[in-house]
Design a protein around this motif. Structure first.
Motif, mmCIF file in Angstrom:
data_model
loop_
_atom_site.group_PDB
_atom_site.id
_atom_site.type_symbol
_atom_site.label_atom_id
_atom_site.label_comp_id
_atom_site.label_asym_id
_atom_site.label_seq_id
_atom_site.Cartn_x
_atom_site.Cartn_y
_atom_site.Cartn_z
ATOM 1 N N GLY A 128 -5.722 -7.567 1.145
ATOM 2 C CA GLY A 128 -5.213 -6.590 2.073
ATOM 3 C C GLY A 128 -3.611 -7.115 2.281
ATOM 4 N N GLY A 129 -2.907 -6.307 2.677
ATOM 5 C CA GLY A 129 -1.388 -6.870 2.680
ATOM 6 C C GLY A 129 -1.371 -7.804 3.987
ATOM 7 N N GLY A 130 -2.224 -7.857 4.898
ATOM 8 C CA GLY A 130 -2.116 -9.125 5.945
ATOM 9 C C GLY A 130 -2.261 -10.359 5.310
ATOM 10 N N ASP A 169 1.747 -10.077 5.490
ATOM 11 C CA ASP A 169 2.225 -9.810 6.868
ATOM 12 C C ASP A 169 1.114 -9.509 7.475
ATOM 13 O OD1 ASP A 169 3.647 -8.962 9.018
ATOM 14 O OD2 ASP A 169 4.141 -6.791 8.285
ATOM 15 N N VAL A 172 -2.003 -9.159 10.473
ATOM 16 C CA VAL A 172 -2.264 -8.256 11.512
ATOM 17 C C VAL A 172 -3.132 -8.992 12.736
ATOM 18 C CG1 VAL A 172 -3.272 -5.873 12.131
ATOM 19 C CG2 VAL A 172 -1.996 -6.259 9.726
ATOM 20 N N ASN A 213 -7.291 -12.386 7.626
ATOM 21 C CA ASN A 213 -5.756 -12.546 6.906
ATOM 22 C C ASN A 213 -5.570 -14.105 6.521
ATOM 23 O OD1 ASN A 213 -3.851 -10.275 9.002
ATOM 24 N ND2 ASN A 213 -5.110 -9.736 7.498
ATOM 25 N N ALA A 228 -1.259 -7.609 -3.309
ATOM 26 C CA ALA A 228 -1.413 -7.246 -1.593
ATOM 27 C C ALA A 228 -1.405 -5.938 -1.361
ATOM 28 C CB ALA A 228 -0.324 -7.921 -0.829
ATOM 29 N N SER A 237 -0.908 -2.898 1.082
ATOM 30 C CA SER A 237 -0.501 -2.577 2.431
ATOM 31 C C SER A 237 -0.817 -1.189 2.802
ATOM 32 C CB SER A 237 1.054 -3.033 2.470
ATOM 33 O OG SER A 237 0.933 -4.564 2.281
ATOM 34 N N VAL A 245 3.196 -6.401 -4.181
ATOM 35 C CA VAL A 245 2.662 -5.725 -2.766
ATOM 36 C C VAL A 245 2.571 -4.149 -2.905
ATOM 37 C CG1 VAL A 245 3.099 -5.632 -0.490
ATOM 38 C CG2 VAL A 245 3.627 -7.689 -1.460
ATOM 39 N N ASN A 272 3.021 -0.838 -1.182
ATOM 40 C CA ASN A 272 3.472 -0.092 -0.143
ATOM 41 C C ASN A 272 3.394 1.320 -0.192
ATOM 42 O OD1 ASN A 272 3.933 -2.496 1.911
ATOM 43 N ND2 ASN A 272 5.559 -2.889 0.412
#
Length: 226
Positions: free
Chosen positions: A143-145, A148, A150, A157, A185, A187, A223, A225
């Motif tokens: 995951g994007g965590g 960045d 969470v 994460n 990743a 996000s 990533v 998005n």
């Protein structure tokens, strides 16, 4: 024909990645815990003219994962692309979410076992043959965590970030060998039913990124998005 092995294959991202590679001439090996669910995916892909087979294994049972990948090599001759993206669709015993201040060894260790150690096991099963052949792609999803973080996913994460760090470093080590490693990743919330206001995307929108990373061998990370 080249072969892609998808660890954590399911009806969302796994199926979309299988279609992305299968439509480009790859045989597809699907690896996950439940044989019946895998067979359903095999049937769907077969109807689309894609050769696929099921190889049941649990990423938390490392010997079973190694055995499944060995079986893939026996069936198809080699694994040209490995993609690792297990994501539980039901609660996994011992897996809880924890904020950073609540992270303990006990609630972090299961995440490391699932996210990181499973990935290491899969890589160790295929990397020697790829190095010998001078070609291959290793793709790992979090995951994007991992990029960045969470707060509500403090332990998840942390494990994902460890995997991300290792993958990027592995790609540096493999430079010039013909073998390429990359991290994805994601996000966004995949599919429907996500939290209100959270960005979403379909598996079909995300999956081409994996082909791009396979082709663009100078990138060790992407990533996605919204």
């Amino acid at each position: 024909m080249p072969t892609v092995a998808i660890v954590g294959a399911g009806p969302g991202m796994g199926l979309a990645i299988a279609r992305t590679f299968g439509s480009r001439g790859f045989d597809v090996a699907l690896i996950a815990r439940t044989k019946e669910k895998l067979q359903t995916l095999v049937g769907q892909l077969g109807e689309e003219g894609i050769t696929a087979e099921a190889f049941p294994a649990d990423v938390l049972d490392r010997p079973s994962l190694t055995a499944a990948l060995d079986a893939v090599k026996t069936r198809f001759g080699a694994i040209d692309v490995l993609e690792y993206s297990p994501a539980p669709h039901s609660p996994v015993p011992g897996h809880t979410l924890a904020a950073p201040s609540e992270v303990t060894v006990d609630n972090l260790q299961p995440q490391i076992e699932y996210v990181f150690y499973g990935a290491l096991t899969a890589a160790q099963a295929v990397l020697p043959a790829m190095r010998e052949a001078g070609a291959g792609t290793l793709l790992f999803t979090t995951g994007g965590g991992s990029v960045d973080p969470v707060p509500m996913l403090g332990n998840v994460n942390a494990a994902a970030a460890a995997l991300r760090n290792w993958v990027i470093n592995l790609d540096k080590e493999l430079a010039g060998s013909g073998v390429h490693a990359a991290h994805v990743a994601i996000s966004v919330w995949i599919g429907g039913g996500g939290p209100e206001g959270f960005p979403t995307a379909t598996p079909e929108q995300i999956a081409p990124l994996y082909w791009d990373l396979h082709e663009a061998r100078d990138r060790s990370e992407a990533v996605f998005n919204a």
